[in-house]
Motif scaffolding. Structure first.
Motif, PDB file in Angstrom:
ATOM      1  N   MET A 137     -16.360   3.885  -8.386  1.00 49.98           N
ATOM      2  CA  MET A 137     -16.222   4.198  -6.803  1.00 49.98           C
ATOM      3  C   MET A 137     -15.763   2.758  -6.164  1.00 49.98           C
ATOM      4  O   MET A 137     -14.681   2.799  -5.308  1.00 49.98           O
ATOM      5  N   LYS A 138     -16.055   1.607  -6.833  1.00 50.19           N
ATOM      6  CA  LYS A 138     -15.435   0.484  -6.393  1.00 50.19           C
ATOM      7  C   LYS A 138     -13.921   0.295  -6.413  1.00 50.19           C
ATOM      8  O   LYS A 138     -13.285  -0.356  -5.610  1.00 50.19           O
ATOM      9  N   PHE A 139     -13.407   0.953  -7.442  1.00 47.75           N
ATOM     10  CA  PHE A 139     -11.632   1.073  -7.452  1.00 47.75           C
ATOM     11  C   PHE A 139     -11.303   1.560  -6.244  1.00 47.75           C
ATOM     12  O   PHE A 139     -10.229   1.070  -6.006  1.00 47.75           O
ATOM     13  N   LEU A 140     -11.759   2.815  -5.857  1.00 43.88           N
ATOM     14  CA  LEU A 140     -11.148   3.702  -4.518  1.00 43.88           C
ATOM     15  C   LEU A 140     -11.407   2.602  -3.403  1.00 43.88           C
ATOM     16  O   LEU A 140     -10.208   2.469  -2.624  1.00 43.88           O
ATOM     17  N   LYS A 141     -12.452   2.093  -3.492  1.00 47.24           N
ATOM     18  CA  LYS A 141     -12.869   1.009  -2.123  1.00 47.24           C
ATOM     19  C   LYS A 141     -11.656  -0.039  -2.236  1.00 47.24           C
ATOM     20  O   LYS A 141     -11.035  -0.461  -1.179  1.00 47.24           O
ATOM     21  N   ASP A 142     -11.583  -0.517  -3.361  1.00 46.67           N
ATOM     22  CA  ASP A 142     -10.630  -1.776  -3.400  1.00 46.67           C
ATOM     23  C   ASP A 142      -9.271  -1.362  -3.182  1.00 46.67           C
ATOM     24  O   ASP A 142      -8.448  -2.001  -2.725  1.00 46.67           O
ATOM     25  N   THR A 143      -8.890  -0.074  -3.587  1.00 47.40           N
ATOM     26  CA  THR A 143      -7.486   0.210  -3.281  1.00 47.40           C
ATOM     27  C   THR A 143      -7.369   0.414  -2.100  1.00 47.40           C
ATOM     28  O   THR A 143      -6.202   0.088  -1.306  1.00 47.40           O
ATOM     29  N   PHE A 144      -8.153   1.245  -1.378  1.00 46.83           N
ATOM     30  CA  PHE A 144      -8.038   1.369   0.332  1.00 46.83           C
ATOM     31  C   PHE A 144      -8.051   0.241   0.863  1.00 46.83           C
ATOM     32  O   PHE A 144      -7.147  -0.172   1.880  1.00 46.83           O
ATOM     33  N   THR A 145      -8.669  -1.085   0.642  1.00 50.36           N
ATOM     34  CA  THR A 145      -8.890  -2.505   1.141  1.00 50.36           C
ATOM     35  C   THR A 145      -7.169  -2.973   0.815  1.00 50.36           C
ATOM     36  O   THR A 145      -6.949  -3.708   1.832  1.00 50.36           O
ATOM     37  N   VAL A 146      -6.855  -2.872  -0.358  1.00 52.44           N
ATOM     38  CA  VAL A 146      -5.314  -3.568  -0.484  1.00 52.44           C
ATOM     39  C   VAL A 146      -4.464  -2.787   0.330  1.00 52.44           C
ATOM     40  O   VAL A 146      -3.620  -3.513   1.019  1.00 52.44           O
ATOM     41  N   LEU A 147      -4.463  -1.485   0.420  1.00 49.36           N
ATOM     42  CA  LEU A 147      -3.385  -0.683   1.343  1.00 49.36           C
ATOM     43  C   LEU A 147      -3.669  -0.995   2.916  1.00 49.36           C
ATOM     44  O   LEU A 147      -2.595  -1.189   3.764  1.00 49.36           O
ATOM     45  N   LYS A 148      -4.915  -1.376   3.276  1.00 46.16           N
ATOM     46  CA  LYS A 148      -5.337  -1.714   4.583  1.00 46.16           C
ATOM     47  C   LYS A 148      -4.612  -3.089   4.803  1.00 46.16           C
ATOM     48  O   LYS A 148      -4.194  -3.265   6.084  1.00 46.16           O
ATOM     49  N   ASP A 149      -4.904  -4.006   3.967  1.00 44.97           N
ATOM     50  CA  ASP A 149      -4.464  -5.386   4.148  1.00 44.97           C
ATOM     51  C   ASP A 149      -2.932  -5.593   3.971  1.00 44.97           C
ATOM     52  O   ASP A 149      -2.484  -6.714   4.254  1.00 44.97           O
ATOM     53  N   THR A 150      -2.365  -4.566   3.518  1.00 43.88           N
ATOM     54  CA  THR A 150      -0.693  -4.770   3.269  1.00 43.88           C
ATOM     55  C   THR A 150       0.163  -4.717   4.694  1.00 43.88           C
ATOM     56  O   THR A 150      -0.472  -3.667   5.405  1.00 43.88           O
ATOM     57  N   THR A 151       1.023  -5.465   4.718  1.00 43.81           N
ATOM     58  CA  THR A 151       1.876  -5.425   5.960  1.00 43.81           C
ATOM     59  C   THR A 151       3.111  -4.470   5.469  1.00 43.81           C
ATOM     60  O   THR A 151       3.798  -4.624   4.470  1.00 43.81           O
ATOM     61  N   TRP A 152       3.231  -3.370   6.159  1.00 45.80           N
ATOM     62  CA  TRP A 152       4.170  -2.609   5.924  1.00 45.80           C
ATOM     63  C   TRP A 152       5.387  -2.761   6.950  1.00 45.80           C
ATOM     64  O   TRP A 152       5.350  -3.174   7.931  1.00 45.80           O
ATOM     65  N   PRO A 153       6.638  -2.554   6.397  1.00 46.38           N
ATOM     66  CA  PRO A 153       7.981  -2.784   7.214  1.00 46.38           C
ATOM     67  C   PRO A 153       7.868  -2.038   8.475  1.00 46.38           C
ATOM     68  O   PRO A 153       7.471  -0.772   8.377  1.00 46.38           O
ATOM     69  N   THR A 154       8.457  -2.385   9.344  1.00 40.67           N
ATOM     70  CA  THR A 154       8.831  -1.612  10.642  1.00 40.67           C
ATOM     71  C   THR A 154       9.935  -0.722  10.342  1.00 40.67           C
ATOM     72  O   THR A 154      10.661  -0.752   9.302  1.00 40.67           O
TER      73      THR A 154
END
Length: 58
Positions: free
Chosen positions: A1-18
């Motif tokens: 489950m740590k993998f899924l939590k870390d994946t969502f953390t990385v996605l949340k911290d990623t800056t997406w282009p406008t």
């Protein structure tokens, strides 16, 4: 489950282009594509006509 939590953390911290930056990137890709299509086409013409002239010599 740590993998899924870390994946969502990385996605949340990623800056997406406008939306504007996405269009600028898309246009840049199209410009590079058009440039290389022209370069490859001219190279193909040069090679094909060069080979035909060489074959016509014999």
């Amino acid at each position: 489950m740590k993998f899924l939590k870390d994946t969502f953390t990385v996605l949340k911290d990623t800056t997406w282009p406008t939306g504007k930056q996405s269009w600028i990137d898309f246009i840049s890709i199209m410009e590079y594509t058009a440039f290389f299509v022209v370069v490859i086409y001219l190279f193909d013409l040069l090679v094909s006509h060069g080979l035909l002239r060489l074959l016509n010599l014999f």
